[in-house]
Write a protein that holds these residues in place. Structure first.
Motif, PDB file in Angstrom:
ATOM      1  N   UNK A  25       0.827  -1.208   0.000  1.00 13.82           N
ATOM      2  CA  UNK A  25       0.000   0.000   0.000  1.00 13.82           C
ATOM      3  C   UNK A  25       0.863   1.260   0.000  1.00 13.82           C
ATOM      4  N   UNK A  26       1.960   1.230   0.740  1.00 16.19           N
ATOM      5  CA  UNK A  26       2.860   2.380   0.773  1.00 16.19           C
ATOM      6  C   UNK A  26       3.522   2.558  -0.591  1.00 16.19           C
ATOM      7  N   UNK A  27       3.875   1.445  -1.208  1.00 21.51           N
ATOM      8  CA  UNK A  27       4.468   1.485  -2.541  1.00 21.51           C
ATOM      9  C   UNK A  27       3.489   2.124  -3.532  1.00 21.51           C
ATOM     10  N   UNK A  28       2.224   1.726  -3.465  1.00 16.45           N
ATOM     11  CA  UNK A  28       1.212   2.295  -4.366  1.00 16.45           C
ATOM     12  C   UNK A  28       1.029   3.792  -4.112  1.00 16.45           C
ATOM     13  N   UNK A  29       1.096   4.198  -2.859  1.00 15.60           N
ATOM     14  CA  UNK A  29       0.967   5.621  -2.523  1.00 15.60           C
ATOM     15  C   UNK A  29       2.138   6.421  -3.089  1.00 15.60           C
ATOM     16  N   UNK A  30       3.348   5.885  -2.982  1.00 17.19           N
ATOM     17  CA  UNK A  30       4.526   6.570  -3.534  1.00 17.19           C
ATOM     18  C   UNK A  30       4.402   6.713  -5.050  1.00 17.19           C
ATOM     19  N   UNK A  31       3.934   5.659  -5.705  1.00 15.42           N
ATOM     20  CA  UNK A  31       3.764   5.722  -7.166  1.00 15.42           C
ATOM     21  C   UNK A  31       2.731   6.776  -7.531  1.00 15.42           C
ATOM     22  N   UNK A  60      12.676  -2.046  -1.801  1.00 17.82           N
ATOM     23  CA  UNK A  60      13.147  -0.672  -1.884  1.00 17.82           C
ATOM     24  C   UNK A  60      12.360   0.258  -0.973  1.00 17.82           C
ATOM     25  N   UNK A  61      11.046   0.031  -0.888  1.00 14.39           N
ATOM     26  CA  UNK A  61      10.207   0.836   0.011  1.00 14.39           C
ATOM     27  C   UNK A  61      10.619   0.566   1.450  1.00 14.39           C
ATOM     28  N   UNK A  62      10.875  -0.713   1.773  1.00 22.00           N
ATOM     29  CA  UNK A  62      11.301  -1.077   3.118  1.00 22.00           C
ATOM     30  C   UNK A  62      12.598  -0.347   3.486  1.00 22.00           C
ATOM     31  N   UNK A  63      13.580  -0.380   2.580  1.00 20.95           N
ATOM     32  CA  UNK A  63      14.859   0.275   2.851  1.00 20.95           C
ATOM     33  C   UNK A  63      14.695   1.790   2.965  1.00 20.95           C
ATOM     34  N   UNK A  64      13.846   2.364   2.133  1.00 22.81           N
ATOM     35  CA  UNK A  64      13.595   3.802   2.171  1.00 22.81           C
ATOM     36  C   UNK A  64      12.960   4.202   3.507  1.00 22.81           C
ATOM     37  N   UNK A  95       7.056   7.661  -8.986  1.00 19.85           N
ATOM     38  CA  UNK A  95       8.326   6.946  -8.887  1.00 19.85           C
ATOM     39  C   UNK A  95       8.013   5.538  -8.426  1.00 19.85           C
ATOM     40  N   UNK A  96       8.615   4.542  -9.096  1.00 14.21           N
ATOM     41  CA  UNK A  96       8.352   3.160  -8.714  1.00 14.21           C
ATOM     42  C   UNK A  96       9.510   2.587  -7.922  1.00 14.21           C
ATOM     43  N   UNK A  97       9.168   1.952  -6.815  1.00 16.84           N
ATOM     44  CA  UNK A  97      10.119   1.214  -5.996  1.00 16.84           C
ATOM     45  C   UNK A  97       9.633  -0.215  -5.859  1.00 16.84           C
ATOM     46  N   UNK A  98      10.550  -1.126  -5.621  1.00 14.13           N
ATOM     47  CA  UNK A  98      10.147  -2.485  -5.273  1.00 14.13           C
ATOM     48  C   UNK A  98       9.719  -2.468  -3.807  1.00 14.13           C
ATOM     49  N   UNK A  99       9.088  -3.551  -3.368  1.00 13.21           N
ATOM     50  CA  UNK A  99       8.681  -3.628  -1.964  1.00 13.21           C
ATOM     51  C   UNK A  99       9.912  -3.548  -1.060  1.00 13.21           C
TER      52      UNK A  99
END
Length: 78
Positions: free
Chosen positions: A3-9, A20-24, A14-18
């Motif tokens: 869900x956080x990944x979808x919000x960032x997109x 990548x979102x965790x590390x961010x 900007x697309x991140x992998x799951x």
């Protein structure tokens, strides 16, 4: 995380992998923990009163601290 990944997109395009979102999130001091839910009707004073009055009578007894033998056939010697 998905869900956080979808919000960032959606917000930043900007697309991140799951991962990548965790590390961010970790880099910025965030964690994916969800706050504990509490009942709206919860009465903390009643909970404390129950814990001090009722729980003392119903909780299981503590184990003895004396060392015991793990063997079923060998008796503990003095």
């Amino acid at each position: 995380m998905v869900r956080i990944r979808a919000l960032i997109i959606r917000l930043f395009l900007v697309e991140y992998t799951v991962q990548g979102v965790w590390k961010l999130m970790r880099r910025h001091g965030w964690s994916p923990q969800v706050p504990a839910r509490r009942a709206l009707e919860r009465d903390d004073a009643s909970v404390e009163r129950w814990r001090s009055e009722v729980w003392e009578t119903v909780k299981p007894p503590r184990r003895p601290r004396a060392p015991t033998s793990a063997s079923r056939t060998k008796q503990d010697r003095d």
